[in-house]
Design a protein around this motif. Structure first.
Motif, PDB file in Angstrom:
ATOM      1  N   GLY A  49      69.151  32.701  45.548  1.00 50.83           N
ATOM      2  CA  GLY A  49      68.925  32.680  44.102  1.00 50.83           C
ATOM      3  C   GLY A  49      67.503  32.904  43.666  1.00 50.83           C
ATOM      4  N   GLN A  66      77.428  24.619  47.201  1.00 49.62           N
ATOM      5  CA  GLN A  66      78.605  24.430  48.048  1.00 49.62           C
ATOM      6  C   GLN A  66      78.795  25.615  48.993  1.00 49.62           C
ATOM      7  N   ARG A 105      76.423  32.113  37.269  1.00 51.62           N
ATOM      8  CA  ARG A 105      76.966  31.023  36.463  1.00 51.62           C
ATOM      9  C   ARG A 105      75.925  29.922  36.257  1.00 51.62           C
ATOM     10  N   ALA A 106      75.166  29.617  37.320  1.00 52.48           N
ATOM     11  CA  ALA A 106      74.248  28.477  37.264  1.00 52.48           C
ATOM     12  C   ALA A 106      72.927  28.813  36.578  1.00 52.48           C
ATOM     13  N   GLN A 107      72.442  30.043  36.732  1.00 56.18           N
ATOM     14  CA  GLN A 107      71.137  30.429  36.183  1.00 56.18           C
ATOM     15  C   GLN A 107      71.212  31.861  35.660  1.00 56.18           C
ATOM     16  N   ALA A 164      77.923  32.933  41.853  1.00 53.29           N
ATOM     17  CA  ALA A 164      77.621  31.516  41.614  1.00 53.29           C
ATOM     18  C   ALA A 164      76.252  31.343  40.964  1.00 53.29           C
ATOM     19  N   HIS A 165      75.262  32.129  41.406  1.00 50.99           N
ATOM     20  CA  HIS A 165      73.935  32.051  40.784  1.00 50.99           C
ATOM     21  C   HIS A 165      73.994  32.518  39.328  1.00 50.99           C
ATOM     22  N   TYR A 197      70.337  37.390  36.617  1.00 55.54           N
ATOM     23  CA  TYR A 197      71.521  37.205  37.458  1.00 55.54           C
ATOM     24  C   TYR A 197      72.810  37.499  36.713  1.00 55.54           C
ATOM     25  N   THR A 248      84.774  28.104  40.318  1.00 59.46           N
ATOM     26  CA  THR A 248      84.081  26.830  40.116  1.00 59.46           C
ATOM     27  C   THR A 248      83.216  26.440  41.313  1.00 59.46           C
ATOM     28  N   THR A 249      83.248  27.231  42.376  1.00 61.43           N
ATOM     29  CA  THR A 249      82.434  26.918  43.552  1.00 61.43           C
ATOM     30  C   THR A 249      80.965  27.163  43.234  1.00 61.43           C
ATOM     31  N   THR A 250      80.120  26.175  43.509  1.00 57.36           N
ATOM     32  CA  THR A 250      78.698  26.322  43.212  1.00 57.36           C
ATOM     33  C   THR A 250      77.986  27.023  44.364  1.00 57.36           C
ATOM     34  N   ALA A 251      76.798  27.531  44.063  1.00 56.59           N
ATOM     35  CA  ALA A 251      75.998  28.169  45.100  1.00 56.59           C
ATOM     36  C   ALA A 251      75.663  27.166  46.196  1.00 56.59           C
TER      37      ALA A 251
END
Length: 513
Positions: free
Chosen positions: A226, A10, A28-30, A25-26, A45, A5-8
Motif C-alpha cells: 500500500g 488480513q 477500499r481502505a485508503q 483492499a488498499h 488507489y 470485506t477482506t482487509t489488506a
C-alpha cells in the motif's frame, strides 16, 4: 481470492494473497492515497483499482483467456503499470518486453510467449512498424478508447499459487532471449518477505524498466503493502535526485551504474535526501568503494541484493551495518540456500570456490516452452532437491558471506591458469584516468585465451593507453596481465546496467576485419 470485506492486513497475514486483491483492499481502505506517480501526473488507489478493472474487463471482452500472455512494450509509466496489473486481474500472464530490443527480437518474443494482444507506446509502435505482430496491437496513447467503460468490472477469476504471474525475458546476452515464467506464489513470496521493510509507508523511486525483475522486486512489494511508486520513464542522475527530493522518497532500487552516476554529481550533497530509509542495489558488480561512498553520504540503509531473475537463491548485504564486508554480497536470505559445486557437479569443501547453485521460495517455474534449457539450468542434490545454477563462481568467507569471483562464462583460462576479469577490473578501475572499465578474454594461439581491457577515459586526467596498461600490469600477477587495452567512449550496457561483454568481443572482431 479475497472477498469484498477482506482487509489488506488480513490478506498480508494469510498464507497466500494475490496482488490484484491487495490493490482492491488498499483502494477500499485508503482510496485517496497516491499509488502511482510520474512526471506528468499521479493516480490514487481508488483510481488505480478502477483502471485495473477496466483493463481486465476489456481483456475479457476481447476474448483473452486466463493463462494467456499479455505483452507490453513500453517505457515505465502509469498506463504501462495499469495494463500489467489489469492483465493479472484477468488471470492473464503479464509479459513486459524491452522496447530497447531490436524489432525482430521483440516480434520473436511476442511469438514465443503466444500473446494474443500486445500493448505499445509511441516509440515501440514506431520501431515495430512493418513487423508482423500476431494478435491485436493496442496503442497506449489511445488506451482510453480501448478500455471497458467507466465502472466496468471483470468477471471474477480464481488465481492459484502455481498460476503464471509474469514472463520475464532474459537479456539474450548469451543467445536468444528465454522467457522466464514466474508464478503468483513466487511473487507473493517477494511481497510477504518484505514485512519489515516499511513498504506500506514507502515512497519508492523506480528508475529502471518495468520489464526488469530488478524493478519488480521493489515495484510489487510497494503496491502490495500500500505504498506509493514514483516512476521515471528515462533515468538521468540529476533528474532522479530532483524527483526524489520533490516526492520525499523513502525507498529505491538502483543498479550500480546509476548509483555511480548519481554519486559523481558535483552538487550531490546539496539535495535533501533525508527522507530516505532504504536504498537497495543489484543486477551488476557493485564495488566496495562505491558502497562505502553511498553509506557515508546518502541517508538511510544501503542493502545490496544478489540473485537472478530465474530465482535460485538470494543474498543480502546490509552495507551500513557491515562496513568490513563490502567486498561480499552478504549471506543467503532467510529461507534461501546456496551451495557451491565443481565442474563435476560435486559440492566443494568449505572455503573453496565453486559454481553457485541456489534454491528458495522464489524460483522460476521454468523457461517458457524450453524444457531442455530449463533442465540445463537446474542442479539436484542427493535428496533430489531442485536448485538453479546461477552461472557465477564464488566462495564463502568464514562468516558465511558470499564473495563473488566472476561469471563462470566470463572466466579466462590463459596458459592453464584461471583468470577472473573482476580481479583485473578492480585494479584497472583504480587508475585516476579510468572512469569505467571492463575486461574480456579473447582467443590466443600462444595461451588459449588472453585478457583484453576496455576503459572509458576520465575527463580532466591525461594518460596514454600504454601508461595505463603498464601501470595496471605492474600490479597484477604475471599470468593476469592485460595483453591489450582500448579506450572507448562508453561501455555497452543493458537497460539495467549490465556490461554487454559480447558486444566488446564483437567490436574486436569487427576491428580485425
Amino acid at each position: 481470492m479475497g472477498t469484498d470485506t477482506t482487509t489488506a492486513a488480513q490478506l498480508l497475514e494469510s498464507d497466500f494473497a494475490t496482488l490484484p486483491d491487495l490493490i482492491r483492499a488498499h483502494a477500499r481502505a485508503q482510496p485517496g492515497k497516491v499509488a502511482l506517480a510520474e512526471a506528468g501526473g499521479e493516480l490514487d488507489y481508488a483510481g488505480l483499482d478502477a483502471l485495473v478493472d477496466r483493463v481486465a474487463a476489456a481483456l475479457q471482452r476481447d476474448g483473452v483467456a486466463p493463462g494467456s500472455a499479455v505483452a507490453i512494450v513500453a517505457a515505465a509509466g502509469i498506463e504501462n503499470a495499469a495494463v500489467f496489473l489489469g492483465a493479472l486481474r484477468a488471470g492473464c500472464v503479464a509479459t513486459p518486453l524491452a522496447p530497447s530490443a531490436t524489432p525482430d527480437s521483440i516480434s520473436a518474443m511476442i511469438v514465443d510467449c503466444g500473446a494474443p494482444i500486445t500493448f505499445v507506446d509511441a516509440d515501440a509502435a514506431k520501431a515495430l512498424a512493418g513487423q508482423r505482430i500476431p494478435g491485436t496491437l493496442v496503442h497506449l496513447k489511445s488506451l482510453a478508447t480501448w478500455l471497458a467503460p467507466e465502472g466496468a468490472q471483470p468477471a471474477p477469476v480464481e488465481i492459484r499459487p502455481a498460476d503464471g504471474f509474469n514472463i520475464i525475458y532474459s537479456s539474450g546476452t548469451t543467445g536468444s532471449p528465454k522467457g522466464i515464467v514466474q508464478s503468483h506464489a513466487m511473487r507473493w513470496a517477494h511481497i510477504a518477505r518484505n514485512a519489515a521493510a516499511g513498504f506500506g509507508e514507502a515512497v519508492t523511486m523506480i528508475a529502471t524498466p518495468l520489464y526488469s525483475n530488478t524493478t519488480l522486486v521493489s515495484f510489487l512489494p510497494t503496491l502490495g503493502w500500500g505504498g506509493t511508486v514514483v516512476l521515471m520513464k528515462k533515468f538521468d542522475a540529476r533528474g532522479y535526485l530532483q524527483l526524489a527530493e520533490r516526492h520525499r522518497a523513502t525507498h529505491t532500487m538502483l543498479v550500480p551504474v546509476q548509483y555511480q552516476r548519481i554519486m559523481a554529481l558535483a552538487d550531490f550533497d546539496r539535495f535533501d535526501l533525508s527522507s530516505f530509509r532504504l536504498k537497495t542495489g543489484t543486477s551488476a558488480p557493485f564495488s566496495a568503494a562505491l558502497k562505502a561512498d553511498i553509506v557515508a553520504r546518502w541517508p538511510g540503509l544501503l542493502v545490496e541484493y544478489y540473485g537472478m531473475t530465474e530465482g535460485g537463491a538470494s543474498t543480502g548485504l546490509n552495507a551500513s551495518a557491515h562496513p568490513d564486508k563490502l567486498h561480499t554480497v552478504g549471506p543467503p536470505l532467510p529461507g534461501h540456500e546456496i551451495r557451491l559445486i565443481d565442474d563435476d557437479g560435486q559440492e566443494v569443501a568449505p572455503g573453496e570456490m565453486g559454481e553457485v547453485v541456489g534454491r528458495s521460495p522464489t524460483m522460476m517455474t521454468g523457461y517458457h516452452g524450453r524444457a531442455e534449457a530449463t533442465a540445463a539450468a537446474e542442479w539436484h542434490d542427493a535428496d533430489g532437491n531442485r536448485y538453479i545454477r546461477h552461472g557465477d563462481v564464488g566462495r564463502f568467507d568464514e562468516d558465511g558471506f558470499l564473495i563473488l569471483l566472476d561469471r563462470k562464462k566470463d572466466l579466462i583460462i590463459s596458459g592453464g591458469f584461471n583468470i577472473y576479469p573482476t580481479d583485473l577490473e578492480a585494479v584497472l578501475a583504480r587508475h585516476p584516468a579510468v572512469a569505467e572499465c571492463s575486461v574480456i578474454g579473447v582467443p590466443s594461439e600462444a595461451w588459449g585465451e588472453t585478457p583484453v581491457g576496455f576503459y572509458v577515459p576520465h575527463t580532466g586526467v591525461d594518460a596514454s593507453i600504454d601508461e595505463i596498461r603498464d601501470w595496471t600490469n605492474a600490479q597484477l600477477g604475471k599470468t593476469q596481465r592485460l595483453s591489450a587495452l582500448h579506450a572507448i567512449d562508453e561501455l555497452p550496457r543493458s537497460a539495467i546496467g549490465k556490461v554487454l561483454k559480447r558486444e566488446l568481443r564483437d567490436r574486436l572482431q569487427q576491428d580485425a576485419i
